[in-house]
Scaffold this motif. Structure first.
Motif, PDB file in Angstrom:
ATOM      1  N   UNK A  77       1.070  -0.996   0.150  1.00  0.00           N
ATOM      2  CA  UNK A  77      -0.041   0.031  -0.081  1.00  0.00           C
ATOM      3  C   UNK A  77       0.880   1.115   0.091  1.00  0.00           C
ATOM      4  N   UNK A  78       0.688   2.288  -0.940  1.00  0.00           N
ATOM      5  CA  UNK A  78       1.322   3.430  -0.885  1.00  0.00           C
ATOM      6  C   UNK A  78       0.284   4.598  -0.330  1.00  0.00           C
ATOM      7  N   UNK A  79       0.770   5.153   0.646  1.00  0.00           N
ATOM      8  CA  UNK A  79      -0.048   5.934   1.677  1.00  0.00           C
ATOM      9  C   UNK A  79       0.560   7.246   1.138  1.00  0.00           C
ATOM     10  N   UNK A  80      -0.286   8.265   0.487  1.00  0.00           N
ATOM     11  CA  UNK A  80       0.409   9.497   0.104  1.00  0.00           C
ATOM     12  C   UNK A  80       0.166  10.479   1.173  1.00  0.00           C
ATOM     13  N   UNK A  81       1.139  10.880   1.425  1.00  0.00           N
ATOM     14  CA  UNK A  81       1.166  12.092   2.646  1.00  0.00           C
ATOM     15  C   UNK A  81       1.563  13.560   2.113  1.00  0.00           C
ATOM     16  N   UNK A  82       0.921  14.367   2.447  1.00  0.00           N
ATOM     17  CA  UNK A  82       1.226  15.830   2.026  1.00  0.00           C
ATOM     18  C   UNK A  82       0.808  16.765   3.015  1.00  0.00           C
ATOM     19  N   UNK A  83       1.286  18.077   2.985  1.00  0.00           N
ATOM     20  CA  UNK A  83       0.260  19.127   3.880  1.00  0.00           C
ATOM     21  C   UNK A  83      -0.693  19.346   3.220  1.00  0.00           C
ATOM     22  N   UNK A  84      -1.933  19.568   3.876  1.00  0.00           N
ATOM     23  CA  UNK A  84      -3.297  19.620   3.345  1.00  0.00           C
ATOM     24  C   UNK A  84      -3.432  20.749   2.516  1.00  0.00           C
ATOM     25  N   UNK A  85      -2.723  21.867   2.625  1.00  0.00           N
ATOM     26  CA  UNK A  85      -2.890  22.863   1.439  1.00  0.00           C
ATOM     27  C   UNK A  85      -1.782  22.985   0.519  1.00  0.00           C
ATOM     28  N   UNK A  86      -0.833  21.810   0.375  1.00  0.00           N
ATOM     29  CA  UNK A  86       0.247  22.007  -0.804  1.00  0.00           C
ATOM     30  C   UNK A  86      -0.138  22.355  -1.802  1.00  0.00           C
ATOM     31  N   UNK A  87      -1.198  22.162  -2.613  1.00  0.00           N
ATOM     32  CA  UNK A  87      -1.534  22.580  -3.743  1.00  0.00           C
ATOM     33  C   UNK A  87      -2.428  23.793  -3.764  1.00  0.00           C
ATOM     34  N   UNK A  88      -3.119  24.429  -2.783  1.00  0.00           N
ATOM     35  CA  UNK A  88      -3.866  25.297  -2.568  1.00  0.00           C
ATOM     36  C   UNK A  88      -3.638  26.728  -3.551  1.00  0.00           C
ATOM     37  N   UNK A  89      -2.520  26.749  -3.768  1.00  0.00           N
ATOM     38  CA  UNK A  89      -2.026  28.036  -4.565  1.00  0.00           C
ATOM     39  C   UNK A  89      -1.938  27.880  -6.024  1.00  0.00           C
ATOM     40  N   UNK A  90      -2.120  26.529  -6.575  1.00  0.00           N
ATOM     41  CA  UNK A  90      -1.899  26.189  -7.847  1.00  0.00           C
ATOM     42  C   UNK A  90      -3.091  27.038  -8.576  1.00  0.00           C
ATOM     43  N   UNK A  91      -2.629  27.466  -9.913  1.00  0.00           N
ATOM     44  CA  UNK A  91      -3.341  27.863 -10.824  1.00  0.00           C
ATOM     45  C   UNK A  91      -4.510  26.785 -11.390  1.00  0.00           C
ATOM     46  N   UNK A  92      -5.586  27.192 -11.876  1.00  0.00           N
ATOM     47  CA  UNK A  92      -6.135  25.923 -12.614  1.00  0.00           C
ATOM     48  C   UNK A  92      -5.502  25.103 -13.535  1.00  0.00           C
ATOM     49  N   UNK A  93      -4.360  25.820 -14.338  1.00  0.00           N
ATOM     50  CA  UNK A  93      -3.780  25.155 -15.436  1.00  0.00           C
ATOM     51  C   UNK A  93      -2.704  24.182 -14.621  1.00  0.00           C
ATOM     52  N   UNK A  94      -2.159  24.670 -13.446  1.00  0.00           N
ATOM     53  CA  UNK A  94      -1.105  23.782 -12.711  1.00  0.00           C
ATOM     54  C   UNK A  94      -1.833  22.614 -12.173  1.00  0.00           C
ATOM     55  N   UNK A  95      -3.252  22.865 -11.611  1.00  0.00           N
ATOM     56  CA  UNK A  95      -3.932  21.636 -10.888  1.00  0.00           C
ATOM     57  C   UNK A  95      -4.314  20.560 -11.910  1.00  0.00           C
TER      58      UNK A  95
END
Length: 122
Positions: A1-19
């Motif tokens: 099992x790969x459990x993916x961990x990250x900061x909850x807001x790690x991608x909050x500042x992504x532009x729609x294109x980056x997302x």
């Protein structure tokens, strides 16, 4: 099992294109794992949830994350050994799109050795 961990807001500042680029990279990763016969399942997890703790009659439920890091998803993979599982994890797009990502690589226990109880396959 790969459990993916990250900061909850790690991608909050992504532009729609980056997302969208990140989601496309995830789709390519999933397609590769599927093609190679390594993927059983994969799902992102909704950020909201509860952490249940305590004992019968004294249950507590609260926010599941009291730290910045949360489990953001999982991949149930098939690998011949831990080294292969680690190599598969290293290809995950989380690492290309975030400096705070971590992946926990854990074997799934199929049987209790002391009782010979075999867990149901999912």
């Amino acid at each position: 099992m790969l459990l993916i961990r990250n900061e909850g807001d790690a991608k909050a500042n992504f532009s729609p294109e980056q997302h969208q680029q990140f989601l496309n990279a995830c789709m390519v990763y999933i397609q590769k794992l599927t093609k190679n016969g390594n993927l059983k399942s994969a799902q992102p997890l909704v950020r909201e949830g509860k952490m249940i703790s305590g004992t019968p009659g004294a249950w507590k439920d609260g926010p599941y994350s009291e730290t910045k890091e949360v489990i953001v998803g999982y991949y149930h993979i098939l690998a011949n050994n831990m080294d292969e599982a680690i190599d598969i994890a290293k290809g995950n797009p989380e690492f290309a799109y975030s400096t705070t990502a971590r992946i926990e690589v854990r074997p799934i226990k199929m049987m209790e050795e002391s009782t010979s109880y075999v867990y149901p396959k999912g």
